[in-house]
Design a protein around this motif. Structure first.
Motif, PDB file in Angstrom:
ATOM      1  N   SER A  46       5.300   0.665   4.699  1.00  0.00           N
ATOM      2  CA  SER A  46       5.938  -0.519   4.763  1.00  0.00           C
ATOM      3  C   SER A  46       5.523  -1.500   4.165  1.00  0.00           C
ATOM      4  O   SER A  46       4.388  -1.386   3.638  1.00  0.00           O
ATOM      5  CB  SER A  46       5.894  -0.716   6.236  1.00  0.00           C
ATOM      6  OG  SER A  46       4.546  -1.299   6.784  1.00  0.00           O
ATOM      7  N   ALA A  47       6.176  -2.790   3.885  1.00  0.00           N
ATOM      8  CA  ALA A  47       5.708  -3.803   3.302  1.00  0.00           C
ATOM      9  C   ALA A  47       6.571  -4.874   3.645  1.00  0.00           C
ATOM     10  O   ALA A  47       7.989  -4.820   4.054  1.00  0.00           O
ATOM     11  CB  ALA A  47       5.757  -3.318   1.843  1.00  0.00           C
ATOM     12  N   THR A  48       6.250  -6.139   3.350  1.00  0.00           N
ATOM     13  CA  THR A  48       7.102  -7.375   3.588  1.00  0.00           C
ATOM     14  C   THR A  48       7.460  -7.931   2.455  1.00  0.00           C
ATOM     15  O   THR A  48       6.975  -8.046   1.493  1.00  0.00           O
ATOM     16  CB  THR A  48       6.328  -8.418   4.708  1.00  0.00           C
ATOM     17  OG1 THR A  48       5.368  -9.041   4.050  1.00  0.00           O
ATOM     18  CG2 THR A  48       5.875  -7.446   5.937  1.00  0.00           C
ATOM     19  N   SER A  49       8.470  -8.782   2.653  1.00  0.00           N
ATOM     20  CA  SER A  49       8.860  -9.604   1.361  1.00  0.00           C
ATOM     21  C   SER A  49       7.838 -10.634   0.964  1.00  0.00           C
ATOM     22  O   SER A  49       7.559 -10.560  -0.270  1.00  0.00           O
ATOM     23  CB  SER A  49      10.336 -10.513   1.780  1.00  0.00           C
ATOM     24  OG  SER A  49      11.194  -9.828   2.302  1.00  0.00           O
ATOM     25  N   GLY A  50       7.226 -10.986   1.594  1.00  0.00           N
ATOM     26  CA  GLY A  50       5.946 -12.215   1.270  1.00  0.00           C
ATOM     27  C   GLY A  50       5.043 -11.285   0.723  1.00  0.00           C
ATOM     28  O   GLY A  50       4.395 -11.831  -0.321  1.00  0.00           O
ATOM     29  N   GLU A  51       4.684 -10.100   1.070  1.00  0.00           N
ATOM     30  CA  GLU A  51       3.675  -9.172   0.195  1.00  0.00           C
ATOM     31  C   GLU A  51       4.085  -8.787  -1.032  1.00  0.00           C
ATOM     32  O   GLU A  51       3.194  -8.665  -1.999  1.00  0.00           O
ATOM     33  CB  GLU A  51       3.349  -8.055   1.063  1.00  0.00           C
ATOM     34  CG  GLU A  51       2.575  -8.232   2.472  1.00  0.00           C
ATOM     35  CD  GLU A  51       2.443  -6.965   3.172  1.00  0.00           C
ATOM     36  OE1 GLU A  51       1.776  -6.743   4.268  1.00  0.00           O
ATOM     37  OE2 GLU A  51       3.450  -6.248   3.128  1.00  0.00           O
ATOM     38  N   LEU A  52       5.529  -8.656  -1.355  1.00  0.00           N
ATOM     39  CA  LEU A  52       5.683  -8.193  -2.479  1.00  0.00           C
ATOM     40  C   LEU A  52       6.297  -9.414  -3.493  1.00  0.00           C
ATOM     41  O   LEU A  52       6.571  -9.030  -4.718  1.00  0.00           O
ATOM     42  CB  LEU A  52       7.148  -7.275  -2.291  1.00  0.00           C
ATOM     43  CG  LEU A  52       6.828  -5.929  -1.514  1.00  0.00           C
ATOM     44  CD1 LEU A  52       7.856  -5.286  -1.242  1.00  0.00           C
ATOM     45  CD2 LEU A  52       5.786  -5.139  -2.327  1.00  0.00           C
ATOM     46  N   ALA A  53       6.425 -10.600  -3.071  1.00  0.00           N
ATOM     47  CA  ALA A  53       6.913 -11.517  -4.111  1.00  0.00           C
ATOM     48  C   ALA A  53       6.119 -11.653  -5.065  1.00  0.00           C
ATOM     49  O   ALA A  53       4.906 -11.675  -4.954  1.00  0.00           O
ATOM     50  CB  ALA A  53       7.306 -12.909  -3.016  1.00  0.00           C
ATOM     51  N   GLY A  54       6.630 -11.985  -6.172  1.00  0.00           N
ATOM     52  CA  GLY A  54       5.826 -12.192  -7.537  1.00  0.00           C
ATOM     53  C   GLY A  54       6.511 -11.767  -8.695  1.00  0.00           C
ATOM     54  O   GLY A  54       7.533 -10.997  -8.693  1.00  0.00           O
ATOM     55  N   THR A  55       5.635 -11.842  -9.892  1.00  0.00           N
ATOM     56  CA  THR A  55       6.219 -11.274 -11.179  1.00  0.00           C
ATOM     57  C   THR A  55       5.492  -9.940 -11.424  1.00  0.00           C
ATOM     58  O   THR A  55       4.284  -9.801 -11.369  1.00  0.00           O
ATOM     59  CB  THR A  55       5.946 -12.288 -12.368  1.00  0.00           C
ATOM     60  OG1 THR A  55       6.796 -13.249 -11.912  1.00  0.00           O
ATOM     61  CG2 THR A  55       6.416 -11.690 -13.620  1.00  0.00           C
ATOM     62  N   TYR A  56       6.213  -9.019 -11.796  1.00  0.00           N
ATOM     63  CA  TYR A  56       5.703  -7.649 -12.236  1.00  0.00           C
ATOM     64  C   TYR A  56       5.825  -7.469 -13.773  1.00  0.00           C
ATOM     65  O   TYR A  56       6.995  -7.649 -14.141  1.00  0.00           O
ATOM     66  CB  TYR A  56       6.323  -6.511 -11.340  1.00  0.00           C
ATOM     67  CG  TYR A  56       5.992  -6.714  -9.861  1.00  0.00           C
ATOM     68  CD1 TYR A  56       5.213  -5.636  -9.047  1.00  0.00           C
ATOM     69  CD2 TYR A  56       6.884  -7.653  -8.872  1.00  0.00           C
ATOM     70  CE1 TYR A  56       4.908  -5.787  -7.788  1.00  0.00           C
ATOM     71  CE2 TYR A  56       6.366  -7.568  -7.620  1.00  0.00           C
ATOM     72  CZ  TYR A  56       5.529  -6.672  -7.063  1.00  0.00           C
ATOM     73  OH  TYR A  56       5.265  -6.996  -5.681  1.00  0.00           O
ATOM     74  N   VAL A  57       4.865  -6.679 -14.344  1.00  0.00           N
ATOM     75  CA  VAL A  57       4.839  -6.589 -15.566  1.00  0.00           C
ATOM     76  C   VAL A  57       4.842  -4.903 -15.782  1.00  0.00           C
ATOM     77  O   VAL A  57       4.238  -4.464 -15.113  1.00  0.00           O
ATOM     78  CB  VAL A  57       3.882  -7.316 -16.534  1.00  0.00           C
ATOM     79  CG1 VAL A  57       4.106  -8.732 -16.454  1.00  0.00           C
ATOM     80  CG2 VAL A  57       2.451  -6.954 -16.195  1.00  0.00           C
ATOM     81  N   GLY A  58       6.079  -4.823 -16.917  1.00  0.00           N
ATOM     82  CA  GLY A  58       5.840  -3.185 -17.130  1.00  0.00           C
ATOM     83  C   GLY A  58       4.536  -2.429 -17.741  1.00  0.00           C
ATOM     84  O   GLY A  58       3.968  -2.994 -18.566  1.00  0.00           O
ATOM     85  N   GLU A  59       4.464  -1.304 -17.306  1.00  0.00           N
ATOM     86  CA  GLU A  59       3.355  -0.253 -17.626  1.00  0.00           C
ATOM     87  C   GLU A  59       4.080   1.120 -18.245  1.00  0.00           C
ATOM     88  O   GLU A  59       5.023   1.258 -17.602  1.00  0.00           O
ATOM     89  CB  GLU A  59       2.228   0.072 -16.750  1.00  0.00           C
ATOM     90  CG  GLU A  59       1.403  -1.321 -16.328  1.00  0.00           C
ATOM     91  CD  GLU A  59       0.489  -1.194 -15.396  1.00  0.00           C
ATOM     92  OE1 GLU A  59      -0.388  -2.182 -15.061  1.00  0.00           O
ATOM     93  OE2 GLU A  59       0.549   0.106 -14.796  1.00  0.00           O
ATOM     94  N   GLY A  60       3.295   1.658 -18.977  1.00  0.00           N
ATOM     95  CA  GLY A  60       3.860   3.098 -19.208  1.00  0.00           C
ATOM     96  C   GLY A  60       5.289   2.798 -19.906  1.00  0.00           C
ATOM     97  O   GLY A  60       5.479   2.069 -20.794  1.00  0.00           O
ATOM     98  N   HIS A  61       6.328   3.648 -19.624  1.00  0.00           N
ATOM     99  CA  HIS A  61       7.663   3.575 -20.048  1.00  0.00           C
ATOM    100  C   HIS A  61       8.372   2.140 -19.801  1.00  0.00           C
ATOM    101  O   HIS A  61       9.352   1.885 -20.286  1.00  0.00           O
ATOM    102  CB  HIS A  61       8.557   4.553 -19.444  1.00  0.00           C
ATOM    103  CG  HIS A  61       8.189   6.151 -20.100  1.00  0.00           C
ATOM    104  ND1 HIS A  61       8.660   7.252 -19.582  1.00  0.00           N
ATOM    105  CD2 HIS A  61       7.204   6.492 -21.054  1.00  0.00           C
ATOM    106  CE1 HIS A  61       8.198   8.271 -20.120  1.00  0.00           C
ATOM    107  NE2 HIS A  61       7.249   7.694 -21.020  1.00  0.00           N
ATOM    108  N   ALA A  62       7.653   1.637 -19.011  1.00  0.00           N
ATOM    109  CA  ALA A  62       8.505   0.153 -18.411  1.00  0.00           C
ATOM    110  C   ALA A  62       7.787  -0.825 -19.351  1.00  0.00           C
ATOM    111  O   ALA A  62       8.116  -1.999 -18.811  1.00  0.00           O
ATOM    112  CB  ALA A  62       8.300  -0.093 -17.050  1.00  0.00           C
ATOM    113  N   LYS A  63       7.165  -0.710 -20.232  1.00  0.00           N
ATOM    114  CA  LYS A  63       6.237  -1.725 -21.182  1.00  0.00           C
ATOM    115  C   LYS A  63       7.361  -2.636 -21.518  1.00  0.00           C
ATOM    116  O   LYS A  63       8.534  -2.213 -22.170  1.00  0.00           O
ATOM    117  CB  LYS A  63       5.446  -0.997 -22.337  1.00  0.00           C
ATOM    118  CG  LYS A  63       4.541  -2.137 -22.950  1.00  0.00           C
ATOM    119  CD  LYS A  63       3.598  -1.437 -23.733  1.00  0.00           C
ATOM    120  CE  LYS A  63       2.747  -2.387 -24.217  1.00  0.00           C
ATOM    121  NZ  LYS A  63       1.531  -2.678 -23.528  1.00  0.00           N
ATOM    122  N   GLY A  64       7.380  -4.054 -21.696  1.00  0.00           N
ATOM    123  CA  GLY A  64       8.366  -4.829 -22.140  1.00  0.00           C
ATOM    124  C   GLY A  64       9.273  -5.405 -20.904  1.00  0.00           C
ATOM    125  O   GLY A  64       9.615  -6.543 -20.756  1.00  0.00           O
TER     126      GLY A  64
END
Length: 166
Positions: A46-64
């Motif tokens: 489980s997770a809450t919206s507050g715990e997940l809010a923020g900016t995520y950057v790609g790694e691996g195949h998600a780079k960029g």
């Protein structure tokens, strides 16, 4: 217990515990949980919206790729902005391999035993994407130092498409 006759000719007793002790590292190598945990942290139930809010950057195949999750004043989920997000096959001819977009998001916890939490994306710009026409569900992994969103496509290896909270 079994008797084993080694090269020297004197029998030795081998216990089941000794055999299991020798095999346990092999079992750990194929464990899906340990593969995900080693590279990203433990899968979240489980997770809450507050715990997940923020900016995520790609790694691996998600780079960029980047994804920004913002909360909506105490309501579950909020708004999402994606950059260089993978286009589903249906829209690739119009938008190219990746696109920049906006929409909303929510988080759903694992409701049954063995299920894990996921972030669901509802991309509405540049146009409404039907469910499944782009990557719209991401699993969550966390530990004390990091949070990742990722495509859970092969549980036996570290996910190739993953984004880390900055």
């Amino acid at each position: 217990m079994s008797r084993v006759l080694p090269a020297g000719g004197r029998p030795r007793l081998v216990t089941a515990a000794a055999v299991l002790g020798l095999l346990s590292p092999l079992a750990g190598c194929s464990s899906a949980a340990s593969s995900v945990e080693a590279c990203m942290g433990k899968q979240a139930v489980s997770a809450t919206s507050g715990e997940l809010a923020g900016t995520y950057v790609g790694e691996g195949h998600a780079k960029g790729a980047t994804i920004t999750l913002k909360t909506s004043g105490g309501k579950p989920g909020g708004t999402v902005t994606v950059h260089d997000w993978p286009t589903g096959d249906w829209y690739r001819g119009e938008l190219g391999d990746t696109f920049d977009g906006k929409g909303t998001w929510d988080v759903e916890g694992g409701t049954r035993s063995g299920e894990h939490a996921q972030v669901h994306l509802f991309i509405t710009e540049p146009r409404l994407f039907l469910r499944g026409y782009t990557l719209d569900a991401l699993s969550i992994a966390t530990d004390s130092k990091r949070t990742h969103l990722y495509e859970d496509d092969d549980p036996d290896v570290c996910p190739a498409f993953r984004l880390r909270l900055t």
